[in-house]
Design an enzyme around this catalytic site. Structure first.
Site, PDB file in Angstrom:
ATOM      1  N   SER A  60       0.801  -1.226   0.000  1.00 48.03           N
ATOM      2  CA  SER A  60       0.000   0.000   0.000  1.00 48.03           C
ATOM      3  C   SER A  60       0.835   1.278   0.000  1.00 48.03           C
ATOM      4  CB  SER A  60      -0.968   0.022   1.186  1.00 48.03           C
ATOM      5  OG  SER A  60      -0.275   0.184   2.394  1.00 48.03           O
ATOM      6  N   LYS A  97       1.039   4.384   6.949  1.00 47.54           N
ATOM      7  CA  LYS A  97       0.259   5.217   6.022  1.00 47.54           C
ATOM      8  C   LYS A  97       0.751   6.658   6.077  1.00 47.54           C
ATOM      9  CE  LYS A  97      -2.822   2.030   4.970  1.00 47.54           C
ATOM     10  NZ  LYS A  97      -2.303   1.108   4.024  1.00 47.54           N
TER      11      LYS A  97
END
Length: 142
Positions: A60, A97
């Site tokens: 990701s 993230k």
């Protein structure tokens, strides 16, 4: 998903730093360009008590140059701000993230278009464990 590895043990090893740019094409003799010896411990500040290592799993964050299996160096002393890549936990589930805001709402963004942004919902708990300062990747043939 991330795996917390913890702080590094002292090594004290130094490596040569050369004072020229290395072309990716034709090799250049380096012996005449030795500038000094440096310690990666000092360069990356990995011996500080507020620094720890994390192995990143999943793809990701590939848009930020963080690939599956990479190690990231995380600094707990940096105040996380929008734009920082963070190691955090949402409801005790660790992740890596990019921290962002959408108005007053906290957003955890993936750096891969295949994954949606993660908006923090009311009642969810966010704990930022630190800011990613460097990443380390093996280029050994697999």
């Amino acid at each position: 998903m991330v795996t917390i590895l913890g702080p590094l043990e002292p090594s004290g090893a130094t490596l040569p730093l050369f004072s020229f740019h290395v072309p990716a094409g034709f090799p250049s003799p380096a012996a005449d360009h030795l500038e000094k010896r440096i310690s990666l411990d000092e360069l990356l500040d990995v011996r500080a008590p507020h620094i720890y290592l994390v192995r990143v799993e999943g793809d990701s964050m590939i848009g930020a140059g963080i690939y599956p299996g990479d190690l990231v160096i995380v600094d707990r002393s940096i105040e996380a701000e929008p734009g920082h890549i963070v190691i955090a936990a949402v409801n005790c589930e660790p992740l890596c993230k990019r921290l962002a805001r959408d108005g007053s709402q906290v957003v955890l963004k993936s750096e891969n278009p295949r994954y949606p942004s993660r908006y923090l919902l009311e009642g969810e708990e966010l704990q930022v464990w630190g800011v990613v300062t460097y990443s380390v990747r093996s280029h050994d043939k697999a």
